[in-house]
Design a protein around this motif. Structure first.
Motif, short mmCIF file in Angstrom:
data_model
loop_
_atom_site.label_atom_id
_atom_site.label_comp_id
_atom_site.label_asym_id
_atom_site.label_seq_id
_atom_site.Cartn_x
_atom_site.Cartn_y
_atom_site.Cartn_z
N ASN A 83 0.85 -1.20 0.00
CA ASN A 83 0.00 0.00 0.00
C ASN A 83 0.87 1.24 0.00
O ASN A 83 0.87 2.02 0.96
CB ASN A 83 -0.91 -0.01 1.23
CG ASN A 83 -2.12 -0.88 1.02
OD1 ASN A 83 -2.64 -0.99 -0.08
ND2 ASN A 83 -2.58 -1.51 2.09
N LYS A 94 -5.81 2.15 -5.56
CA LYS A 94 -5.90 1.35 -4.32
C LYS A 94 -6.08 2.26 -3.10
O LYS A 94 -6.80 1.92 -2.16
CB LYS A 94 -4.63 0.49 -4.14
CG LYS A 94 -4.60 -0.31 -2.83
CD LYS A 94 -5.68 -1.38 -2.80
CE LYS A 94 -6.00 -2.06 -1.50
NZ LYS A 94 -5.06 -2.33 -0.49
N HIS A 106 -9.66 3.08 -3.02
CA HIS A 106 -10.34 1.85 -2.58
C HIS A 106 -10.32 1.78 -1.06
O HIS A 106 -11.34 1.55 -0.41
CB HIS A 106 -9.61 0.65 -3.21
CG HIS A 106 -9.95 -0.69 -2.63
ND1 HIS A 106 -9.52 -1.10 -1.38
CD2 HIS A 106 -10.67 -1.73 -3.13
CE1 HIS A 106 -9.95 -2.33 -1.15
NE2 HIS A 106 -10.66 -2.73 -2.19
N ASN A 107 -9.14 1.99 -0.48
CA ASN A 107 -9.03 1.88 0.97
C ASN A 107 -9.80 2.98 1.68
O ASN A 107 -10.36 2.77 2.76
CB ASN A 107 -7.56 1.92 1.40
CG ASN A 107 -6.90 0.56 1.22
OD1 ASN A 107 -7.41 -0.27 0.47
ND2 ASN A 107 -5.80 0.34 1.89
N GLU A 157 -13.14 1.88 1.79
CA GLU A 157 -13.15 0.81 2.81
C GLU A 157 -13.29 1.42 4.22
O GLU A 157 -14.07 0.93 5.04
CB GLU A 157 -11.84 0.02 2.67
CG GLU A 157 -11.62 -1.10 3.64
CD GLU A 157 -10.24 -1.75 3.36
OE1 GLU A 157 -10.00 -2.25 2.25
OE2 GLU A 157 -9.39 -1.74 4.29
N TYR A 158 -12.53 2.49 4.48
CA TYR A 158 -12.63 3.18 5.77
C TYR A 158 -14.08 3.63 6.00
O TYR A 158 -14.62 3.51 7.09
CB TYR A 158 -11.75 4.45 5.78
CG TYR A 158 -10.31 4.27 6.19
CD1 TYR A 158 -9.48 3.34 5.56
CD2 TYR A 158 -9.75 5.09 7.15
CE1 TYR A 158 -8.15 3.24 5.91
CE2 TYR A 158 -8.42 4.99 7.51
CZ TYR A 158 -7.61 4.06 6.88
OH TYR A 158 -6.29 3.95 7.23
N GLN A 213 -4.45 2.53 11.70
CA GLN A 213 -4.46 2.85 10.26
C GLN A 213 -3.02 2.90 9.77
O GLN A 213 -2.11 3.21 10.53
CB GLN A 213 -5.18 4.16 9.98
CG GLN A 213 -4.72 5.35 10.80
CD GLN A 213 -5.54 6.59 10.43
OE1 GLN A 213 -5.71 6.89 9.26
NE2 GLN A 213 -6.03 7.29 11.44
N THR A 214 -2.85 2.55 8.49
CA THR A 214 -1.47 2.47 7.99
C THR A 214 -1.15 3.46 6.87
O THR A 214 -0.08 3.37 6.28
CB THR A 214 -1.13 1.02 7.56
OG1 THR A 214 -2.24 0.45 6.88
CG2 THR A 214 -0.77 0.16 8.72
N ARG A 218 -11.02 7.22 13.40
CA ARG A 218 -9.96 6.30 13.86
C ARG A 218 -8.95 7.04 14.74
O ARG A 218 -8.45 6.49 15.72
CB ARG A 218 -9.24 5.67 12.67
CG ARG A 218 -10.10 4.68 11.93
CD ARG A 218 -9.27 3.71 11.12
NE ARG A 218 -10.10 3.01 10.15
CZ ARG A 218 -9.65 2.11 9.29
NH1 ARG A 218 -8.37 1.80 9.26
NH2 ARG A 218 -10.48 1.50 8.45
#
Ligand SMILES: NC(=O)C1=CN([C@@H]2O[C@H](COP(=O)(O)OP(=O)(O)OC[C@H]3O[C@@H](n4cnc5c(N)ncnc54)[C@H](OP(=O)(O)O)[C@@H]3O)[C@@H](O)[C@H]2O)C=CC1
Ligand SMILES: O=C(CO)[C@H](O)[C@H](O)COP(=O)(O)O
Length: 632
Positions: free
Chosen positions: A269, A350, A353-354, A357-358, A425-426, A453
């Protein structure tokens, strides 16, 4: 394994191929035998074949080679003069050892003059010599020696070759190990590598192989140079390691061992702006770089992930046969994989996308919070409701995962209650927010998911304030909330998908990436963590519209959903439940569908104190009127 003997006609491919066949017991095939009849006719008449003639012939050979390999291997004699032909030959992912039979035009024309019954006239030799592009990854074999000696040379090179794998993966963590097992399951011979931390982590790659005695075709390494040598050129090497400086360090180490034309893929990622730079840097060194988003977690990586490759198109074409084999498939059986776009486009997609997702995850958390703590539903009742939603059009991987989590009990107590309320979270969520701000894309609902978060990590302060500022709870209409929840949930999801795709659209325009929103949604319909029936619908919607809000298919649903969401938010806030993403979603929807807004007051105030100027109603010339309200 395919031993491919290449070179111009008359260089001895058939003779050497037959000798090698005797020595190896592998069957020998002559590519000329696979030409369609119209090609044979052309050649008989001395007409050189063009690329359109060759394409179906090469595709047939690629398909045949994959079958031959499954049956233990073969030897193929094929001119394969141009790199573009060799790419088609390699397109089905066979492990090919390339041997170029090299001779001077004089020697070859002498030999051809002595041949009888061959349909290739010597006059075509010069055309073939002009067309020939020698591949840097082939072993070059001089044809000046006797055929037996040439065959022996090739055998000894094969015996000594260290390149036995088609693909390499670095990083045997959650994702790397699962992708390795997925590839091996598809009969792709792979090499795997993991760093060694002495006394901490040793033989990681070997331990993975040992733990899976049922799996064949994985070669483990803890030495990077040996790992690289073990992969046939042009190499395809996938890194599944953490984003950031680690990627640059790993690339720097790889550069000592890889060759020009190899493909390095970052499947982690990474931030797409870093991938933009890495792509340029590696392109300057003649290395293909792919920044490839991968979604699906451990299960997806193992069974069929959603893959989002961007960067070098040429590198993509080299890696494509392998990626196609391991990707998830959509409802029509197509792999959830397409070339996303240039530079860091794959990692950009991506990242979005994430971000979605969050949003999806946070909306589920807010709904759960309202149901359990706002109106006192039991986890069993919540699961019951959610199952109805899943059957009634709101099906998604994350909704089903939530149902599973809320169904798990230990000693009659919900297992979830044993988990601390701190979410990590990253990077991708934060980067999406900053990218949206940079490109001027309204992003409040998904920003709220990142913020939620962050707030979750402030446990001590939350606890302190919870005691200091106990909440004033108002009276809520429980039945009304329950009735509205399903639509409110759907509405929130429509908004977060709309804004995610609006970021894709804007960055695509700004960067001139020409991203295909429908294809991106389609690629997320399986393998991906955000796969859902909504995503199936969006893949259709985006074939005709670039916005869910403007698509006719959603008009009535949005109008109804907005009312239900507003109702739930009003009641939820009365119940004292924080619903940051859902609140931001209805606010976003209202804001973007308001014709006459109060931004005129905002701009007037800016002008009032800072002389920023106002545009006057009815004046479309763009003239800024300064000091609109200060007439002194
Ligand atoms: N987990 C997921 O659901 C998904 C993760 N990703 C992304 O994929 C990448 C890998 O994730 P994941 O497999 O979950 O991570 P893991 O933490 O499970 O594995 C990380 C791997 O990277 C290696 N590694 C760590 N630091 C270094 C270093 N300095 N040099 C070389 N290798 C190193 C680790 O080796 P060692 O064991 O020696 O520490 C390990 O093999 C990340 O970018 C992640 O964001 C993408 C999609 C889904
Ligand atoms: O990419 C993923 C799923 O698609 C990874 O699971 C990623 O770690 C999720 O992001 P974060 O760690 O910030 O929650």
């Amino acid at each position: 394994m395919i031993i491919l003997l290449m070179g111009v006609s008359g260089s001895g491919k058939t003779t050497i191929g037959r000798l090698l066949s005797d020595q190896t017991s592998l069957p020998f095939y002559d590519a000329d035998d696979f030409h369609p009849s119209q090609n044979v006719e052309k050649m008989k008449n001395g007409i050189p074949l063009d690329d359109d003639d060759r394409k179906p012939w090469l595709e047939t050979l690629a398909a045949e080679m994959a079958l031959w390999e499954e049956n233990g291997g073969a030897i193929l004699a094929c001119s394969a003069l141009k790199e573009q032909y060799r790419k088609v030959l390699a397109a089905n992912g066979a492990l090919i050892y390339w041997f170029f039979l090299k001779g001077s035009a004089d020697l070859i024309s002498q030999r051809m003059a002595q041949r009888e019954g061959h349909y290739m006239p010597a006059s075509l030799l010069s055309s073939q010599m002009n067309t020939l592009e020698v591949p840097r990854y082939a072993e070059i074999i001089s044809i000046e020696q006797q055929p037996e000696k040439i065959a022996n040379d090739i055998m000894s090179k094969l015996e000594n070759t260290k390149a036995v794998s088609s693909f390499g993966i670095i990083g045997m963590g959650v994702m790397g190990s699962s992708l390795a097992l997925n590839m091996a399951d598809k009969n792709i011979k792979i090499s795997i590598y993991n760093r060694t931390l002495e006394g901490v982590e040793e033989d990681v790659a070997k331990k993975l192989v040992d733990a899976h005695p049922e799996v064949e075709g994985i070669l483990p390494f803890d030495n990077l140079e040996r790992f690289v040598e073990s992969i046939a050129q042009p190499r395809k090497i996938l890194m599944m390691i953490p984003a950031g400086a680690v990627i640059d360090q790993q690339i720097a180490r790889l550069l000592s061992f890889v060759d020009k034309g190899d493909v390095i893929i970052d499947g982690g990622n990474s931030f797409f702006e870093d991938s933009n730079k890495r792509m340029q840097y590696l392109q300057n060194q003649n290395i293909h770089f792919l920044g490839m988003g991968i979604s699906g977690g451990r299960e997806g990586a193992l069974q069929g992930p959603s893959l989002m490759p961007g960067g070098s198109k040429e590198g993509y074409e080299l890696a494509r046969p392998y990626l196609e084999k391991i990707a998830g498939v959509d409802t029509s059986g197509k792999p959830c994989l397409h070339y996303i776009g240039p530079q860091g486009a794959g990692h950009f997609v991506k990242m979005v996308h994430n971000s979605i997702e969050y949003g999806e995850i946070q909306v589920l958390a807010e709904i759960y919070s309202l149901m359990r703590f706002g109106i006192g539903m039991s986890s069993d009742k919540i699961v019951e409701r959610m199952k109805i939603w899943a059957k009634d059009g709101a099906d998604s991987y994350l909704l089903n995962a939530t149902i599973e989590i809320l169904s798990q009990k230990e000693g009659g107590e919900l297992l979830l209650d044993q988990v601390q309320d701190i979410a990590g979270q990253t990077g991708t969520g934060r980067w999406a927010v900053s990218t949206a701000a940079k490109h001027g894309v309204p992003y409040a609902p998904l920003t709220a998911a990142v913020t939620a978060r962050m707030i979750s990590t402030h446990k001590q302060r939350r606890t302190y304030l919870a005691h200091k500022l106990p909440r004033q709870i108002g009276e809520v209409q429980v039945e009304e909330i329950i009735e509205s929840l399903q639509e409110a949930y759907s509405m929130s999801r429509w908004v977060i998908h709309e804004i995610g795709f609006s970021l894709i659209k804007k960055v695509s325009e700004d960067e001139k990436w020409d991203l295909n929103m429908s294809a991106i949604a389609r690629g997320w319909t399986n393998g991906s963590i955000i796969k859902s029936s909504l995503m199936e619908g969006l893949a259709e919607v985006f074939t005709e519209s670039d916005s869910l809000f403007t698509s006719n298919a959603f008009q009535a649903r949005l109008q109804h959903g907005a009312g239900e969401l507003a109702n739930v938010i009003g009641q939820g806030l009365k119940a004292g439940i924080a619903m940051p993403v859902m609140s931001a979603a209805i606010n976003y929807y209202y804001a973007v569908s308001t014709e006459d807004s109060t931004a005129n007051l905002v701009q007037s105030l800016r002008d009032y104190f800072g002389e920023h100027g106002c545009l006057k109603v009815g004046d479309d010339t763009g003239t800024k009127h300064l000091n609109f309200f200060r007439k002194d």
